[in-house]
Write a protein that holds these residues in place. Structure first.
Motif, PDB file in Angstrom:
ATOM      1  N   GLU A 140       1.426  -4.292  -7.106  1.00  0.00           N
ATOM      2  CA  GLU A 140       0.348  -4.338  -6.126  1.00  0.00           C
ATOM      3  C   GLU A 140      -0.412  -3.001  -6.087  1.00  0.00           C
ATOM      4  O   GLU A 140      -0.690  -2.416  -7.129  1.00  0.00           O
ATOM      5  CB  GLU A 140       0.899  -4.774  -4.765  1.00  0.00           C
ATOM      6  CG  GLU A 140       1.507  -6.176  -4.838  1.00  0.00           C
ATOM      7  CD  GLU A 140       2.168  -6.664  -3.578  1.00  0.00           C
ATOM      8  OE1 GLU A 140       2.373  -5.877  -2.638  1.00  0.00           O
ATOM      9  OE2 GLU A 140       2.513  -7.871  -3.529  1.00  0.00           O
ATOM     10  N   ALA A 141      -0.740  -2.480  -4.897  1.00  0.00           N
ATOM     11  CA  ALA A 141      -1.612  -1.305  -4.814  1.00  0.00           C
ATOM     12  C   ALA A 141      -0.895   0.012  -5.073  1.00  0.00           C
ATOM     13  O   ALA A 141      -1.497   0.967  -5.561  1.00  0.00           O
ATOM     14  CB  ALA A 141      -2.294  -1.259  -3.440  1.00  0.00           C
ATOM     15  N   ALA A 142       0.417   0.104  -4.735  1.00  0.00           N
ATOM     16  CA  ALA A 142       1.098   1.398  -4.798  1.00  0.00           C
ATOM     17  C   ALA A 142       2.239   1.453  -5.807  1.00  0.00           C
ATOM     18  O   ALA A 142       2.782   2.526  -6.066  1.00  0.00           O
ATOM     19  CB  ALA A 142       1.623   1.786  -3.415  1.00  0.00           C
ATOM     20  N   GLY A 143       2.637   0.343  -6.376  1.00  0.00           N
ATOM     21  CA  GLY A 143       3.646   0.366  -7.427  1.00  0.00           C
ATOM     22  C   GLY A 143       5.076   0.215  -6.950  1.00  0.00           C
ATOM     23  O   GLY A 143       5.394   0.386  -5.767  1.00  0.00           O
ATOM     24  N   VAL A 144       5.944  -0.099  -7.898  1.00  0.00           N
ATOM     25  CA  VAL A 144       7.379  -0.250  -7.651  1.00  0.00           C
ATOM     26  C   VAL A 144       8.133   0.568  -8.692  1.00  0.00           C
ATOM     27  O   VAL A 144       7.802   0.524  -9.891  1.00  0.00           O
ATOM     28  CB  VAL A 144       7.824  -1.730  -7.739  1.00  0.00           C
ATOM     29  CG1 VAL A 144       9.348  -1.848  -7.666  1.00  0.00           C
ATOM     30  CG2 VAL A 144       7.169  -2.558  -6.644  1.00  0.00           C
ATOM     31  N   THR A 145       9.139   1.325  -8.241  1.00  0.00           N
ATOM     32  CA  THR A 145      10.004   2.088  -9.134  1.00  0.00           C
ATOM     33  C   THR A 145      11.432   1.584  -8.996  1.00  0.00           C
ATOM     34  O   THR A 145      11.950   1.463  -7.877  1.00  0.00           O
ATOM     35  CB  THR A 145       9.962   3.596  -8.800  1.00  0.00           C
ATOM     36  OG1 THR A 145       8.630   4.078  -8.989  1.00  0.00           O
ATOM     37  CG2 THR A 145      10.910   4.374  -9.706  1.00  0.00           C
ATOM     38  N   VAL A 146      12.068   1.286 -10.122  1.00  0.00           N
ATOM     39  CA  VAL A 146      13.453   0.817 -10.148  1.00  0.00           C
ATOM     40  C   VAL A 146      14.275   1.839 -10.929  1.00  0.00           C
ATOM     41  O   VAL A 146      13.940   2.162 -12.076  1.00  0.00           O
ATOM     42  CB  VAL A 146      13.564  -0.576 -10.809  1.00  0.00           C
ATOM     43  CG1 VAL A 146      15.010  -1.061 -10.778  1.00  0.00           C
ATOM     44  CG2 VAL A 146      12.641  -1.583 -10.123  1.00  0.00           C
ATOM     45  N   VAL A 147      15.350   2.344 -10.313  1.00  0.00           N
ATOM     46  CA  VAL A 147      16.219   3.335 -10.952  1.00  0.00           C
ATOM     47  C   VAL A 147      17.589   2.706 -11.160  1.00  0.00           C
ATOM     48  O   VAL A 147      18.197   2.195 -10.207  1.00  0.00           O
ATOM     49  CB  VAL A 147      16.350   4.604 -10.087  1.00  0.00           C
ATOM     50  CG1 VAL A 147      17.206   5.652 -10.798  1.00  0.00           C
ATOM     51  CG2 VAL A 147      14.968   5.177  -9.759  1.00  0.00           C
TER      52      VAL A 147
ATOM     53  N   TRP B 288       0.821  -1.215   0.000  1.00  0.00           N
ATOM     54  CA  TRP B 288       0.000   0.000   0.000  1.00  0.00           C
ATOM     55  C   TRP B 288       0.853   1.262   0.000  1.00  0.00           C
ATOM     56  O   TRP B 288       0.350   2.352  -0.262  1.00  0.00           O
ATOM     57  CB  TRP B 288      -0.919   0.015   1.226  1.00  0.00           C
ATOM     58  CG  TRP B 288      -1.978  -1.028   1.168  1.00  0.00           C
ATOM     59  CD1 TRP B 288      -1.965  -2.247   1.771  1.00  0.00           C
ATOM     60  CD2 TRP B 288      -3.199  -0.959   0.434  1.00  0.00           C
ATOM     61  NE1 TRP B 288      -3.094  -2.957   1.470  1.00  0.00           N
ATOM     62  CE2 TRP B 288      -3.888  -2.181   0.649  1.00  0.00           C
ATOM     63  CE3 TRP B 288      -3.796   0.013  -0.377  1.00  0.00           C
ATOM     64  CZ2 TRP B 288      -5.129  -2.465   0.087  1.00  0.00           C
ATOM     65  CZ3 TRP B 288      -5.038  -0.272  -0.928  1.00  0.00           C
ATOM     66  CH2 TRP B 288      -5.697  -1.483  -0.699  1.00  0.00           C
ATOM     67  N   GLY B 289       2.142   1.141   0.306  1.00  0.00           N
ATOM     68  CA  GLY B 289       2.990   2.333   0.411  1.00  0.00           C
ATOM     69  C   GLY B 289       3.976   2.515  -0.728  1.00  0.00           C
ATOM     70  O   GLY B 289       4.567   3.578  -0.886  1.00  0.00           O
ATOM     71  N   GLY B 290       4.178   1.487  -1.536  1.00  0.00           N
ATOM     72  CA  GLY B 290       5.095   1.587  -2.666  1.00  0.00           C
ATOM     73  C   GLY B 290       6.531   1.269  -2.298  1.00  0.00           C
ATOM     74  O   GLY B 290       6.932   1.360  -1.129  1.00  0.00           O
ATOM     75  N   VAL B 291       7.319   0.904  -3.298  1.00  0.00           N
ATOM     76  CA  VAL B 291       8.735   0.585  -3.115  1.00  0.00           C
ATOM     77  C   VAL B 291       9.554   1.308  -4.177  1.00  0.00           C
ATOM     78  O   VAL B 291       9.154   1.362  -5.346  1.00  0.00           O
ATOM     79  CB  VAL B 291       8.996  -0.940  -3.212  1.00  0.00           C
ATOM     80  CG1 VAL B 291      10.494  -1.233  -3.357  1.00  0.00           C
ATOM     81  CG2 VAL B 291       8.439  -1.661  -1.995  1.00  0.00           C
TER      82      VAL B 291
END
Length: 206
Positions: A133-140, A109-112
């Protein structure tokens, strides 16, 4: 009148002839210091190799300085890193951190956010499982790295891949799998704001 032949185009540089970066030189310096601490080279030899490392211009010049040293224990043997967004989110980076061969990220729910901008990694490939999931994942990932997203299921939220295929020799490939879930997964290079922050904190570490 003799016809003039076109001049041959310059041949592409071999990987070993490519120019080394500051980070490449620093990585070799750290390896040499570790080798001295382990008793593999004496202090006089350390000083000589450090001087060469700091003035090396290509990968080939750096490679000879550690050619007689054993390979470090592979990060592939480390347990996978698991990040769970939960209610408040989770992140790793952009400071320098030890990268295992496998990373699992659950957006919750909080994102990664998973940021490899400052890591020094000797792996040729890193497996990243991302579940938006609900808040998404960002990879840099750094500009010199590349990503393979062919194994990713975009899900409802989708996959956004803003990386370039230009991968420098010796840098890792991120092999991204998993599912976009509801909010999706984004993989990209640093943004303009992140680049400014990196430049303003060149020695930033965790």
């Amino acid at each position: 009148m003799t016809a003039q032949l076109p001049e041959p185009s310059p041949r592409p540089a071999a990987p070993s002839e490519l120019r080394a970066s500051h980070d490449d030189r620093e990585a070799v310096v750290e390896r040499l210091r570790d080798a001295a601490a382990e008793g593999r080279i004496d202090l006089d030899e350390l000083d000589a190799r450090l001087e060469q490392a700091l003035t090396s211009k290509t990968y080939a010049e750096l490679a000879v300085l550690t050619a007689d040293l054993p390979q470090l224990n592979s990060s592939e043997n480390r347990p996978p890193l698991v990040l769970k967004g939960g209610m408040n989110g989770a992140s790793r980076g952009p400071g320098r951190w030890e990268v295992p061969g496998r990373v699992i990220a659950h957006g919750g729910w909080g994102g990664v956010k998973l940021d490899f901008s400052r890591v020094r990694c000797r792996l040729t490939e890193i497996a990243v499982e991302a579940y938006g999931e609900a808040a998404g994942v960002t990879v840099v990932i750094p500009d010199a790295w590349a990503a393979d997203t062919s194994g990713m299921d975009p899900g409802i939220g989708g996959l956004t891949d803003r990386t370039t295929p230009d991968r420098l020799p010796g840098t890792p490939l991120i092999r991204l799998t998993g599912s976009g879930g509801v909010s999706g997964v984004v993989i990209r290079h640093p943004s303009r704001w992140e680049r400014r922050k990196l430049r303003s904190n060149p020695t930033d570490q965790i």
